[in-house]
Scaffold this active site. Structure first.
Site, mmCIF file in Angstrom:
data_model
loop_
_atom_site.group_PDB
_atom_site.id
_atom_site.type_symbol
_atom_site.label_atom_id
_atom_site.label_comp_id
_atom_site.label_asym_id
_atom_site.label_seq_id
_atom_site.Cartn_x
_atom_site.Cartn_y
_atom_site.Cartn_z
ATOM 1 N N THR A 95 1.196 -1.114 -0.140
ATOM 2 C CA THR A 95 -0.176 0.173 -0.695
ATOM 3 C C THR A 95 1.193 1.349 0.107
ATOM 4 O OG1 THR A 95 -1.280 -1.186 0.998
ATOM 5 C CG2 THR A 95 -1.973 1.485 1.023
ATOM 6 N N LYS A 170 -7.616 1.605 -2.620
ATOM 7 C CA LYS A 170 -7.184 1.608 -1.425
ATOM 8 C C LYS A 170 -6.629 2.634 -0.530
ATOM 9 C CE LYS A 170 -5.278 -1.723 1.407
ATOM 10 N NZ LYS A 170 -5.986 -2.497 2.210
ATOM 11 N N LYS A 238 0.219 5.450 8.060
ATOM 12 C CA LYS A 238 0.604 5.641 6.936
ATOM 13 C C LYS A 238 -0.443 5.757 5.946
ATOM 14 C CE LYS A 238 2.329 2.064 4.882
ATOM 15 N NZ LYS A 238 0.867 1.475 3.446
HETATM 16 N N1 LIG Z 1 -1.538 -6.752 7.337
HETATM 17 C C1 LIG Z 1 -2.320 -6.609 6.748
HETATM 18 O O1 LIG Z 1 -3.072 -7.034 7.507
HETATM 19 C C2 LIG Z 1 -2.389 -6.005 5.315
HETATM 20 C C3 LIG Z 1 -1.137 -4.819 4.831
HETATM 21 N N2 LIG Z 1 -1.321 -4.201 4.246
HETATM 22 C C4 LIG Z 1 0.074 -3.735 3.580
HETATM 23 O O2 LIG Z 1 0.432 -4.419 3.203
HETATM 24 C C5 LIG Z 1 2.277 -4.122 3.227
HETATM 25 C C6 LIG Z 1 3.160 -5.063 4.329
HETATM 26 O O3 LIG Z 1 2.449 -5.396 5.548
HETATM 27 P P1 LIG Z 1 2.829 -5.774 6.179
HETATM 28 O O4 LIG Z 1 3.531 -7.339 5.671
HETATM 29 O O5 LIG Z 1 1.406 -5.883 7.480
HETATM 30 O O6 LIG Z 1 4.156 -5.511 7.214
HETATM 31 P P2 LIG Z 1 5.294 -5.962 7.989
HETATM 32 O O7 LIG Z 1 5.409 -5.052 8.483
HETATM 33 O O8 LIG Z 1 4.714 -7.391 8.920
HETATM 34 O O9 LIG Z 1 6.372 -6.037 7.212
HETATM 35 C C7 LIG Z 1 6.803 -5.522 6.120
HETATM 36 C C8 LIG Z 1 8.192 -5.999 5.559
HETATM 37 O O10 LIG Z 1 8.139 -4.953 4.727
HETATM 38 C C9 LIG Z 1 10.017 -4.989 4.566
HETATM 39 N N3 LIG Z 1 10.708 -3.828 5.113
HETATM 40 C C10 LIG Z 1 10.386 -2.330 6.234
HETATM 41 N N4 LIG Z 1 10.676 -1.449 5.270
HETATM 42 C C11 LIG Z 1 11.945 -2.292 4.171
HETATM 43 C C12 LIG Z 1 12.956 -0.973 3.785
HETATM 44 N N5 LIG Z 1 13.921 0.001 3.677
HETATM 45 N N6 LIG Z 1 13.475 -2.745 2.644
HETATM 46 C C13 LIG Z 1 13.595 -2.985 2.337
HETATM 47 N N7 LIG Z 1 12.116 -4.259 2.898
HETATM 48 C C14 LIG Z 1 11.848 -3.442 4.208
HETATM 49 C C15 LIG Z 1 9.960 -5.944 5.664
HETATM 50 O O11 LIG Z 1 11.173 -6.479 6.403
HETATM 51 P P3 LIG Z 1 11.762 -6.910 7.520
HETATM 52 O O12 LIG Z 1 11.393 -8.124 7.522
HETATM 53 O O13 LIG Z 1 13.511 -6.794 7.292
HETATM 54 O O14 LIG Z 1 11.849 -5.601 8.590
HETATM 55 C C16 LIG Z 1 9.377 -7.079 5.855
HETATM 56 O O15 LIG Z 1 9.375 -8.107 4.768
HETATM 57 C C17 LIG Z 1 1.897 -2.693 3.804
HETATM 58 O O16 LIG Z 1 2.341 -1.642 2.773
HETATM 59 C C18 LIG Z 1 0.966 -2.981 4.278
HETATM 60 O O17 LIG Z 1 0.288 -1.615 3.998
HETATM 61 C C19 LIG Z 1 -2.547 -4.616 3.043
HETATM 62 C C20 LIG Z 1 -3.116 -4.974 3.767
HETATM 63 C C21 LIG Z 1 -3.737 -5.900 4.226
HETATM 64 O O1 LIG Z 2 -4.709 -2.698 4.570
HETATM 65 C C1 LIG Z 2 -5.300 -3.061 5.697
HETATM 66 C C2 LIG Z 2 -6.163 -3.951 5.347
HETATM 67 C C3 LIG Z 2 -7.083 -3.810 6.401
HETATM 68 C C4 LIG Z 2 -8.338 -5.367 5.977
HETATM 69 O O2 LIG Z 2 -8.418 -5.015 4.816
HETATM 70 O O3 LIG Z 2 -8.746 -5.940 7.284
#
Ligand SMILES: NC(=O)C1=CN([C@@H]2O[C@H](COP(=O)(O)OP(=O)(O)OC[C@H]3O[C@@H](n4cnc5c(N)ncnc54)[C@H](OP(=O)(O)O)[C@@H]3O)[C@@H](O)[C@H]2O)C=CC1
Ligand SMILES: O=CCCC(=O)O
Length: 289
Positions: A95, A170, A238
């Site tokens: 996102t 989104k 964010k």
């Molecule tokens: N969780 C949710 O319910 C949902 C999340 N999203 C979106 O999906 C994305 C991921 O979310 P989520 O999995 O929850 O997040 P997490 O915080 O669990 O994971 C984030 C990921 O990004 C990596 N990362 C962070 N900073 C850097 C960097 N500078 N360079 C390279 N890799 C980096 C992390 O690596 P490392 O392990 O090394 O920290 C990790 O793999 C976000 O944009 C979020 O808004 C969308 C829908 C639902």
């Molecule tokens: O970006 C996160 C969305 C979480 C959700 O749809 O439940």
């Protein structure tokens, strides 16, 4: 089909696992490389850098925390851009804001690669069970080629046109979600403080016009102050910030979202960023006469 996957956080781990379980060959990379090990146990290969993954795979998916991460993985040394080119597809499912997506798109396409943004609606559990909603925009040919993977990851995919439209959709959704979560938390606090049983409130809500899977799924845990992260609060804040910026650009007044953002910011400043976004409830519980 061989797929590269960059970013194994809450979402990326579940999504890449799903691809593996459904017969895809997957090569994974994560900034903290040790997080790749669990996927390797299920048959994934490891790429040492994003560039290595792209070199190996025709199609690479990224699921990264925020715009800074999405840009870094593409533009930094050993990044995606070093190996992209004709015949390579890159799908960013993180996102981010439309500007970040457009910058990545321009860089990839100027080297002959194809780009799709494809953020998702749905959280940890839908990611584990392949029930996400995919909001794709960009290269239509790449979208069509990616349908077998999208069919595994999600229950429905939308193609929304030009790059930026997926990001905007989104952000609008998550702006609404954050505002609703904030109002829901206020309602839980108000019910308790005014002498009602908040469990009764959950039951009544569930039978009425605003019945909602989010209230049903998160409400009982919130009443126990259980905020095990599915969607980390730092990411919700964010998304509020990026949605408010989209509102600024389009001269849309969003006082409800702005107020909700203040609560999420306060929660982050109090160290709740890595908990579930429903922990904004704790901030609202703290407000007293
Ligand atoms: N969780 C949710 O319910 C949902 C999340 N999203 C979106 O999906 C994305 C991921 O979310 P989520 O999995 O929850 O997040 P997490 O915080 O669990 O994971 C984030 C990921 O990004 C990596 N990362 C962070 N900073 C850097 C960097 N500078 N360079 C390279 N890799 C980096 C992390 O690596 P490392 O392990 O090394 O920290 C990790 O793999 C976000 O944009 C979020 O808004 C969308 C829908 C639902
Ligand atoms: O970006 C996160 C969305 C979480 C959700 O749809 O439940």
């Amino acid at each position: 089909m061989e797929v590269g996957f960059l970013g194994l956080g809450i979402m990326g781990k579940a999504m890449s696992m799903n691809l593996l379980k459904n017969g895809f060959k997957v090569t994974v990379w994560n900034r903290t490389l040790s997080k790749c090990n669990e996927l390797v146990e299920f048959g994934a290969s490891i790429g040492e850098t994003p560039a290595q993954v792209v070199k190996k795979c025709k199609l690479t998916i990224a699921m990264l925390s925020d715009p800074a991460a999405a840009l870094s993985v593409v533009f930094d040394k050993d990044g995606v851009l070093e190996q992209t080119g004709s015949g390579k597809g890159y799908i960013d499912m993180s996102t981010v804001d439309p500007e970040t997506s457009s910058k990545i798109s321009q860089a990839i396409t100027s080297k002959g690669g194809a780009f799709l943004e494809a953020p998702v609606s749905g959280s940890k559990q839908p990611a584990e069970t392949g029930q996400l909603v995919i909001l794709a925009a960009g290269d239509k040919g790449l979208y069509e080629e990616s349908i077998p993977a999208f069919d595994v990851l999600g229950k429905k995919s939308f193609f929304l046109g030009q790059v930026g439209n997926g990001a905007k959709m989104k952000l609008v959704i998550n702006m609404i979600m954050g505002s609703v979560m904030s109002a829901f938390s206020e309602g839980l606090v108000l019910s308790e403080r005014s002498g009602l049983n908040p469990h009764d409130l959950l039951d009544v809500l569930d039978l009425g016009a605003i019945a909602n899977p989010m209230f049903k799924g998160k409400g009982p845990a919130m009443l126990k102050s259980n905020y095990s992260p599915a969607f980390p609060l730092k990411h919700q804040q964010k998304d509020m910030r990026l949605a408010l910026a989209l509102g600024d650009e389009n001269a849309v007044s969003m006082p409800v979202a702005a107020a909700a953002n203040e609560s999420f910011k306060k929660a982050r400043s109090m160290g709740l960023g890595d908990l579930d976004f429903s922990s904004v409830h704790e901030i609202l519980k703290m407000t007293k006469d």
